[in-house]
Design a protein around this motif. Structure first.
Motif, short mmCIF file in Angstrom:
data_model
loop_
_atom_site.label_atom_id
_atom_site.label_comp_id
_atom_site.label_asym_id
_atom_site.label_seq_id
_atom_site.Cartn_x
_atom_site.Cartn_y
_atom_site.Cartn_z
N SER A 296 0.82 -1.21 0.00
CA SER A 296 0.00 0.00 0.00
C SER A 296 0.86 1.26 0.00
O SER A 296 1.88 1.35 0.69
CB SER A 296 -0.92 -0.01 1.23
OG SER A 296 -1.66 1.18 1.29
N MET A 300 -6.29 5.14 -1.57
CA MET A 300 -7.46 4.30 -1.29
C MET A 300 -8.64 4.72 -2.15
O MET A 300 -8.79 5.89 -2.52
CB MET A 300 -7.84 4.40 0.19
CG MET A 300 -6.68 4.02 1.11
SD MET A 300 -7.12 4.07 2.86
CE MET A 300 -5.52 3.71 3.61
N ASP A 327 -5.76 0.37 -1.88
CA ASP A 327 -6.66 -0.10 -0.84
C ASP A 327 -8.10 0.22 -1.25
O ASP A 327 -8.38 1.27 -1.84
CB ASP A 327 -6.35 0.58 0.49
CG ASP A 327 -4.92 0.31 0.94
OD1 ASP A 327 -4.48 -0.84 0.80
OD2 ASP A 327 -4.24 1.26 1.39
N LEU A 363 -11.40 6.98 5.91
CA LEU A 363 -10.11 6.57 5.34
C LEU A 363 -9.02 7.58 5.68
O LEU A 363 -7.87 7.19 5.96
CB LEU A 363 -10.23 6.41 3.83
CG LEU A 363 -11.15 5.27 3.34
CD1 LEU A 363 -11.14 5.22 1.81
CD2 LEU A 363 -10.71 3.93 3.91
N ALA A 369 -5.17 7.52 4.94
CA ALA A 369 -5.13 7.69 3.49
C ALA A 369 -4.56 9.05 3.12
O ALA A 369 -4.94 10.08 3.68
CB ALA A 369 -6.53 7.54 2.91
#
Length: 531
Positions: A296, A300, A327, A363, A369
């Protein structure tokens, strides 16, 4: 033919090879009634000379019987080279059916039965036994046939009961599902009050002018009821199947283009996921799946499903996004799937945009994120555009698949399809314009938007992030003109992908390679930090 000695006759009488008509050589034959009488008891009292002479006489008598019975048509039993006369079945029946004379009756009871009568009785008993055996065999066969018929009938009855029970359960489930629909039509109290209310009003009006006004009111009233029912269907489409925490996501009425990918990321795709929960601005719990990437980079994607569906709408896209090290968050909008709601139904993005904002904040704040992409389909695409325009600071890009311009535009489009044969063809006809105006206002009032007709085509003008619009040419739910209008209204950078012959929400399944190239190319071009 030679005579059989007494010892040999005794052995033959005990042998199982002898038939029923075999007699030993120690028997005495009577010439008058042709019956053999056992004389073994008398031979012990006779002298040897007389015994030898009697045996010679019996030998001659047997030879005489053998020669005389060749011309007779009666039944014979044969055993060890000897033949003996046995009365035929016809003779036995005639003798039994004939009534005896008085002298015969007296003789029968006065003296012991003769050898002839004993022999006849034995033959009658044998005949009765043979016929009884055949009767028993016939009864057994009839019993077996009856038992088979009963078993076959039982199987037929059982199959009919099983089929009837299955059909009854299916009909019961369909009836329960139909009656439990949240539409206004199936709320008996409200429907009764709505239908009876106009009939109570005339009691207060007597003059003809007031009656005329009453009829006008009655006409408008029922028109509004029809539009309310139509808006109910629009807010709760036929495929609207919310789940519950006990039974999970509904498996009824799933679309074919999902291709059976309808369980969870681990079961369908072999990807690990985490169950997540977060609140929206109305303090309603939203639930979903978070699928982390292997490598990652904190980029996202929030996947937003359409009206009446749930988080599984983008489950088949997850493998494509996961392969790009992105993600993925799959979640249920309020009133859908396993998320909480207030029972108001879908609001064409007017309320759902706050759910999308809550997912993006989740997120950002809880998953760290650094880049958030909103990816939606149908009403979810319009909700993503509205959310990106409302909160531009938390959204970096929007991917909108077959979005609609405004809720009223889509509602009136389907009303026109439904009532097109009953309305004038002139698009500027007064009745047509009034009906659509009234319908749009009823819908706006029900979704809580008031009198302001604001939709994705209006929000697209305020976007500050790049947008990719995808639409199918064979979309009958949301025409491709809606996607083109949104694309034209949006500022640069923007992209448009047209899927040939693709139906509503099935662009990925129609041309997966082109779809993947369009989405990944858009993200690589506008978000290079994620790759």
């Amino acid at each position: 033919m030679r005579a059989t000695h007494s010892g040999e006759a005794r052995e033959s009488a005990s042998s199982p090879n002898l038939t029923a008509g075999t007699f030993s050589s120690d028997s005495e034959y009577s010439e008058d009634n042709k019956v053999f009488v056992d004389s073994s008891q008398h031979e012990e009292k006779l002298s040897p000379f007389k015994s030898m002479r009697r045996r010679l006489g019996r030998h001659l008598s047997r030879n005489k019987i053998r020669d005389s019975t060749k011309e007779n048509s009666s039944l014979f039993y044969v055993a060890e080279e000897s033949s003996y006369h046995v009365p035929s079945e016809l003779e036995l029946s005639n003798s039994l059916l004939s009534s005896p004379s008085d002298s015969e009756k007296e003789g029968r009871f006065a003296s012991k039965p003769s050898g002839d009568s004993v022999f006849r009785r034995q033959q009658v008993a044998q005949l009765i036994r043979s016929r009884s055996l055949s009767t028993l065999n016939a009864l057994h066969a009839a019993r077996q046939a009856n038992r088979k018929a009963v078993d076959d009938f039982s199987k037929v009855v059982k199959s009919v009961k099983t089929f009837t029970k299955k059909e009854f359960e299916v009909a019961k489930a369909e009836a329960t599902q139909f009656i439990s629909s949240p539409h206004l039509l199936f709320q008996p109290l409200r429907l009764s009050l709505a239908l009876l209310f106009p009939f109570i009003v005339p009691f207060a009006f007597v003059p003809w002018l007031k009656l005329l006004l009453y009829y006008m009111f009655l006409f408008v009233w029922f028109i509004v009821l029809v539009l309310i029912f139509a808006s109910e269907v629009a807010m709760r489409p036929p495929w609207y199947r919310p789940g519950d925490m006990k039974n999970g996501l509904s498996m009824i009425g799933l679309p074919d283009y999902w291709q059976g990918v309808c369980h969870d990321p681990k079961y369908d795709l072999g990807l690990d996921f985490v169950n997540v929960e977060f609140y929206n601005s109305k303090k309603k719990m939203l639930r979903g799946w978070f699928v982390p990437a292997k490598k990652s980079k904190n980029c996202m994607v929030v996947c937003v499903h359409g009206a009446g569906r749930d988080r599984r709408a983008f489950l088949r896209h997850t493998a494509m996004l996961h392969a790009a090290n992105l993600d993925v968050l799959l979640f249920d909008l309020s009133e859908h799937g396993l998320s909480d709601g207030s029972g108001k139904g879908f609001a064409f993005g007017a309320r759902e945009k706050y759910d999308v904002i809550a997912a993006a904040r989740f997120l950002r704040e809880q998953r760290g994120a650094e880049c958030v992409v909103l990816m939606g389909t149908s009403a979810g695409a319009s909700s993503a555009i509205l959310a990106a325009a409302l909160m531009p600071s938390i959204v970096d890009a929007v991917i909108a698949e077959n979005p609609f311009t405004r809720a009223t535009d889509l509602f009136c489009y389907h009303l026109e399809l439904l009532l097109g044969n009953y309305l004038p063809k002139d698009s500027y006809h007064v009745a047509r314009r009034l009906l659509f105006l009234l319908a749009s206002r009823v819908l706006l009032f029900r979704i809580g938007q008031g009198i302001r007709d604001y939709g994705a085509v209006d929000a697209a003008k305020d976007l500050v992030c790049p947008i990719l619009v995808l639409h199918g040419t064979s979309d009958e739910i949301v025409p491709i003109e809606h996607g083109r209008r949104i694309f034209e209204a949006a500022p640069e950078p923007k992209s448009f992908f047209e899927a040939r012959d693709a139906v509503h929400c099935a662009l990925f399944d129609k041309e997966p390679d082109k779809y993947r190239s369009a989405v990944m190319g858009f993200l690589r071009e506008n978000l290079p930090q994620c790759f």
